[in-house]
Design a protein around this motif. Structure first.
Motif, PDB file in Angstrom:
ATOM      1  N   VAL A 182       0.862  -1.180   0.000  1.00  0.00           N
ATOM      2  CA  VAL A 182       0.000   0.000   0.000  1.00  0.00           C
ATOM      3  C   VAL A 182       0.898   1.229   0.000  1.00  0.00           C
ATOM      4  O   VAL A 182       1.809   1.343   0.824  1.00  0.00           O
ATOM      5  N   LYS A 183       0.649   2.132  -0.963  1.00  0.00           N
ATOM      6  CA  LYS A 183       1.497   3.332  -1.021  1.00  0.00           C
ATOM      7  C   LYS A 183       1.073   4.303   0.078  1.00  0.00           C
ATOM      8  O   LYS A 183      -0.076   4.728   0.124  1.00  0.00           O
ATOM      9  N   VAL A 184       2.007   4.613   0.950  1.00  0.00           N
ATOM     10  CA  VAL A 184       1.676   5.493   2.068  1.00  0.00           C
ATOM     11  C   VAL A 184       2.147   6.906   1.744  1.00  0.00           C
ATOM     12  O   VAL A 184       3.270   7.099   1.276  1.00  0.00           O
ATOM     13  N   GLY A 185       1.281   7.879   1.953  1.00  0.00           N
ATOM     14  CA  GLY A 185       1.637   9.279   1.697  1.00  0.00           C
ATOM     15  C   GLY A 185       2.559   9.796   2.793  1.00  0.00           C
ATOM     16  O   GLY A 185       2.783   9.141   3.806  1.00  0.00           O
ATOM     17  N   SER A 186       3.115  10.967   2.569  1.00  0.00           N
ATOM     18  CA  SER A 186       3.991  11.530   3.599  1.00  0.00           C
ATOM     19  C   SER A 186       3.863  13.046   3.578  1.00  0.00           C
ATOM     20  O   SER A 186       3.316  13.614   2.649  1.00  0.00           O
ATOM     21  N   HIS A 187       4.391  13.661   4.602  1.00  0.00           N
ATOM     22  CA  HIS A 187       4.414  15.113   4.643  1.00  0.00           C
ATOM     23  C   HIS A 187       5.287  15.640   3.518  1.00  0.00           C
ATOM     24  O   HIS A 187       6.375  15.112   3.271  1.00  0.00           O
ATOM     25  N   HIS A 188       4.855  16.691   2.859  1.00  0.00           N
ATOM     26  CA  HIS A 188       5.713  17.366   1.886  1.00  0.00           C
ATOM     27  C   HIS A 188       6.871  17.986   2.688  1.00  0.00           C
ATOM     28  O   HIS A 188       6.639  18.525   3.774  1.00  0.00           O
ATOM     29  N   PRO A 189       8.114  17.901   2.183  1.00  0.00           N
ATOM     30  CA  PRO A 189       9.242  18.404   2.992  1.00  0.00           C
ATOM     31  C   PRO A 189       9.081  19.872   3.383  1.00  0.00           C
ATOM     32  O   PRO A 189       9.501  20.274   4.472  1.00  0.00           O
ATOM     33  N   LEU A 190       8.441  20.650   2.491  1.00  0.00           N
ATOM     34  CA  LEU A 190       8.259  22.071   2.814  1.00  0.00           C
ATOM     35  C   LEU A 190       7.276  22.234   3.982  1.00  0.00           C
ATOM     36  O   LEU A 190       7.519  23.010   4.917  1.00  0.00           O
ATOM     37  N   THR A 191       6.176  21.470   3.944  1.00  0.00           N
ATOM     38  CA  THR A 191       5.202  21.513   5.044  1.00  0.00           C
ATOM     39  C   THR A 191       5.885  21.076   6.331  1.00  0.00           C
ATOM     40  O   THR A 191       5.666  21.668   7.398  1.00  0.00           O
ATOM     41  N   ALA A 192       6.715  20.026   6.238  1.00  0.00           N
ATOM     42  CA  ALA A 192       7.383  19.513   7.443  1.00  0.00           C
ATOM     43  C   ALA A 192       8.283  20.590   8.055  1.00  0.00           C
ATOM     44  O   ALA A 192       8.281  20.787   9.280  1.00  0.00           O
ATOM     45  N   VAL A 193       9.025  21.302   7.198  1.00  0.00           N
ATOM     46  CA  VAL A 193       9.928  22.345   7.708  1.00  0.00           C
ATOM     47  C   VAL A 193       9.122  23.503   8.308  1.00  0.00           C
ATOM     48  O   VAL A 193       9.453  24.024   9.377  1.00  0.00           O
ATOM     49  N   ILE A 194       8.041  23.887   7.629  1.00  0.00           N
ATOM     50  CA  ILE A 194       7.219  24.993   8.153  1.00  0.00           C
ATOM     51  C   ILE A 194       6.644  24.610   9.523  1.00  0.00           C
ATOM     52  O   ILE A 194       6.679  25.397  10.470  1.00  0.00           O
ATOM     53  N   GLU A 195       6.167  23.366   9.628  1.00  0.00           N
ATOM     54  CA  GLU A 195       5.592  22.940  10.917  1.00  0.00           C
ATOM     55  C   GLU A 195       6.662  22.883  12.009  1.00  0.00           C
ATOM     56  O   GLU A 195       6.400  23.203  13.161  1.00  0.00           O
ATOM     57  N   GLU A 196       7.860  22.497  11.607  1.00  0.00           N
ATOM     58  CA  GLU A 196       8.966  22.446  12.583  1.00  0.00           C
ATOM     59  C   GLU A 196       9.264  23.865  13.091  1.00  0.00           C
ATOM     60  O   GLU A 196       9.438  24.089  14.300  1.00  0.00           O
ATOM     61  N   ILE A 197       9.296  24.830  12.165  1.00  0.00           N
ATOM     62  CA  ILE A 197       9.576  26.225  12.556  1.00  0.00           C
ATOM     63  C   ILE A 197       8.436  26.756  13.436  1.00  0.00           C
ATOM     64  O   ILE A 197       8.667  27.403  14.463  1.00  0.00           O
ATOM     65  N   GLU A 198       7.199  26.443  13.019  1.00  0.00           N
ATOM     66  CA  GLU A 198       6.046  26.897  13.813  1.00  0.00           C
ATOM     67  C   GLU A 198       6.137  26.359  15.242  1.00  0.00           C
ATOM     68  O   GLU A 198       5.979  27.109  16.210  1.00  0.00           O
ATOM     69  N   ASP A 199       6.397  25.041  15.364  1.00  0.00           N
ATOM     70  CA  ASP A 199       6.470  24.418  16.698  1.00  0.00           C
ATOM     71  C   ASP A 199       7.524  25.079  17.569  1.00  0.00           C
ATOM     72  O   ASP A 199       7.324  25.314  18.754  1.00  0.00           O
ATOM     73  N   LEU A 200       8.639  25.388  16.904  1.00  0.00           N
ATOM     74  CA  LEU A 200       9.749  25.993  17.623  1.00  0.00           C
ATOM     75  C   LEU A 200       9.356  27.351  18.227  1.00  0.00           C
ATOM     76  O   LEU A 200       9.637  27.639  19.392  1.00  0.00           O
ATOM     77  N   PHE A 201       8.675  28.164  17.408  1.00  0.00           N
ATOM     78  CA  PHE A 201       8.278  29.488  17.906  1.00  0.00           C
ATOM     79  C   PHE A 201       7.087  29.401  18.853  1.00  0.00           C
ATOM     80  O   PHE A 201       6.994  30.174  19.810  1.00  0.00           O
ATOM     81  N   LEU A 202       6.171  28.455  18.596  1.00  0.00           N
ATOM     82  CA  LEU A 202       5.049  28.283  19.538  1.00  0.00           C
ATOM     83  C   LEU A 202       5.616  27.950  20.918  1.00  0.00           C
ATOM     84  O   LEU A 202       5.137  28.437  21.935  1.00  0.00           O
ATOM     85  N   GLY A 203       6.694  27.157  20.926  1.00  0.00           N
ATOM     86  CA  GLY A 203       7.354  26.789  22.187  1.00  0.00           C
ATOM     87  C   GLY A 203       7.974  27.993  22.881  1.00  0.00           C
ATOM     88  O   GLY A 203       8.234  27.959  24.086  1.00  0.00           O
ATOM     89  N   MET A 204       8.239  29.057  22.124  1.00  0.00           N
ATOM     90  CA  MET A 204       8.817  30.263  22.737  1.00  0.00           C
ATOM     91  C   MET A 204       7.725  31.294  23.050  1.00  0.00           C
ATOM     92  O   MET A 204       8.012  32.465  23.284  1.00  0.00           O
ATOM     93  N   GLY A 205       6.466  30.863  22.986  1.00  0.00           N
ATOM     94  CA  GLY A 205       5.372  31.745  23.391  1.00  0.00           C
ATOM     95  C   GLY A 205       4.762  32.592  22.286  1.00  0.00           C
ATOM     96  O   GLY A 205       3.975  33.509  22.558  1.00  0.00           O
ATOM     97  N   TYR A 206       5.105  32.294  21.041  1.00  0.00           N
ATOM     98  CA  TYR A 206       4.517  33.059  19.928  1.00  0.00           C
ATOM     99  C   TYR A 206       3.152  32.473  19.577  1.00  0.00           C
ATOM    100  O   TYR A 206       2.877  31.297  19.842  1.00  0.00           O
ATOM    101  N   THR A 207       2.276  33.287  18.968  1.00  0.00           N
ATOM    102  CA  THR A 207       1.039  32.757  18.392  1.00  0.00           C
ATOM    103  C   THR A 207       1.106  32.945  16.881  1.00  0.00           C
ATOM    104  O   THR A 207       1.955  33.708  16.386  1.00  0.00           O
ATOM    105  N   ILE A 208       0.217  32.243  16.166  1.00  0.00           N
ATOM    106  CA  ILE A 208       0.265  32.312  14.698  1.00  0.00           C
ATOM    107  C   ILE A 208      -0.784  33.292  14.196  1.00  0.00           C
ATOM    108  O   ILE A 208      -1.957  33.221  14.571  1.00  0.00           O
ATOM    109  N   ALA A 209      -0.339  34.239  13.358  1.00  0.00           N
ATOM    110  CA  ALA A 209      -1.263  35.220  12.754  1.00  0.00           C
ATOM    111  C   ALA A 209      -1.333  34.952  11.259  1.00  0.00           C
ATOM    112  O   ALA A 209      -0.421  34.376  10.673  1.00  0.00           O
ATOM    113  N   GLU A 210      -2.457  35.372  10.654  1.00  0.00           N
ATOM    114  CA  GLU A 210      -2.604  35.195   9.207  1.00  0.00           C
ATOM    115  C   GLU A 210      -3.095  36.473   8.572  1.00  0.00           C
ATOM    116  O   GLU A 210      -3.679  37.326   9.237  1.00  0.00           O
TER     117      GLU A 210
END
Ligand code: FA5
Length: 344
Positions: free
Chosen positions: A102-130
């Motif tokens: 069964v072919k299993v999908g995966s995170h797009h590397p760009l999405t993975a990096v963005i989520e990693e950066i987001e997590d890092l800043f969320l951990g420093m008390g930032y919130t996400i704005a759009e």
């Protein structure tokens, strides 16, 4: 007539017993019970009978019909069951055969990096704005200290929709929008990931549409050292504890002073290689202290509040982190590329 009916019954039942399949059975049903069948024929002849004989014959005809129908139904059920058994026997599943992968999908590397950066800043008390991708010239430029005709507008070649509306060229307009919402009151501590658009020619390191992650912090007594500490923490978490950072003077109209941040090359550790073009350093983002004009335009008292902002390109960060040599790989949706990052 009575005998004829009995004969027909026996004949039909014999044929039903001998029938080999459902088609044959159906042919018997049509032949004996159909409109043109012999029983219907007999019934038609009932008109010639006397009034006493008619009900007797009618009842007998129904009996015969019912007997044949019952036999037909019994035989049909038997044949159907046999057919199911036959199918089960021929279509049995060999559970010992190897399964199809069964072919299993995966995170797009760009999405993975963005989520990693987001997590890092969320951990420093930032919130996400759009903010919107179709933006007003005011937020994209004017509110960021870039009035109409300012030469620094040429740093970002833009897609205009009308004279006043364009596709945002960076995520910095979200700074202006967020500050406006805060109505002159700190603290503000946000990151904003999003798509941006520029009339850049596509090549290995440039795309006309790419991602940015903006950061903005405003409060009393925010200093350049806070920016430096934040960026150093980010660089170490993202690229490894051994990474060092350096800030070089730069220019952005919305920050003063402005800097560009380099990290020590993670490939050669700083001695010089192809990745860092023999310099030992790799540029990853632009940043600076929020310009007092930008604070004032958004309603903040620049004597009371100070802040820092930064903007980075996650594609470039992902390229560095995973040794990707062409930014266009992110957008072509080639599974051979994406599947290499299954464990990202
Ligand atoms: C800016 O866009 C500023 N708004 C960043 C900023 C924010 C400075 C807050 C100060 C304070 P710049 O044009 O350098 O800056 O773009 C920032 C990052 O976007 C670059 O470092 C790069 O990683 C990425 N980038 C720029 N142009 C492209 C492009 N055409 N394709 C892919 N990435 C790009």
């Amino acid at each position: 007539m009575q005998e004829r009916l009995k004969e027909l019954q026996m004949e039909a039942i014999e044929k039903v017993n001998a029938a080999q399949d459902l088609k044959e059975l159906n042919d018997i049903r049509v032949a004996y019970l159909g409109k043109k069948g012999p029983i219907t024929e007999v019934l038609r002849g009932m008109g010639k009978l006397s009034a006493e004989e008619r009900p007797i014959m009618g009842a007998l005809a129904n009996e015969v019909r019912e007997a044949i129908t019952t036999k037909l139904t019994e035989k049909q059920e038997k044949l159907e069951a046999e057919e199911v058994q036959k199918k089960l026997a021929t279509e049995s599943i060999d559970v010992t055969l190897p399964g199809r992968p069964v072919k299993v999908g995966s995170h797009h590397p760009l999405t993975a990096v963005i989520e990693e950066i987001e997590d890092l800043f969320l951990g420093m008390g930032y919130t996400i704005a759009e903010g919107p991708e179709v933006e007003k010239d005011y937020y994209n430029f004017e509110a960021l200290n870039l009035p109409k005709g300012h030469p620094a507008r040429d740093m970002q070649d833009s897609f205009y929709i009308t004279e006043e509306i364009l596709l945002r060229t960076h995520t910095s307009p979200v700074q202006a929008r967020t500050m406006e919402k805060h109505k002159g009151k700190g603290p503000v501590k946000i990151i904003c990931p999003g798509k941006v658009y520029r009339r850049d020619s596509d090549d290995a390191t440039h795309s006309h549409q790419f991602m940015q992650i903006e950061g903005l912090v405003i409060d009393e007594n925010i200093r350049m050292s806070d920016l430096k500490g934040t960026l150093a923490t980010f660089a170490k978490k993202m690229f490894g504890e051994d990474r060092e950072i350096r800030l070089r003077p730069s220019f952005f109209p919305f920050t003063e002073p402005s800097v560009e941040m380099d990290i020590s090359c993670f490939m050669c550790g700083g001695s010089g290689c192809n990745v860092c073009k023999k310099t030992g350093w790799i540029e990853i983002l632009g940043a600076g202290m929020v310009h007092p004009n930008v604070l004032e335009m958004a309603g903040f008292d620049s004597k009371k509040y100070t802040g820092f902002a930064f903007g980075m390109g996650p594609e470039r960060i992902a390229m560095l982190k995973y040794g990707i040599d062409d930014i266009r790989h992110f957008y072509t949706n080639d599974r051979r590329f994406v599947s290499q990052f299954n464990r990202v």
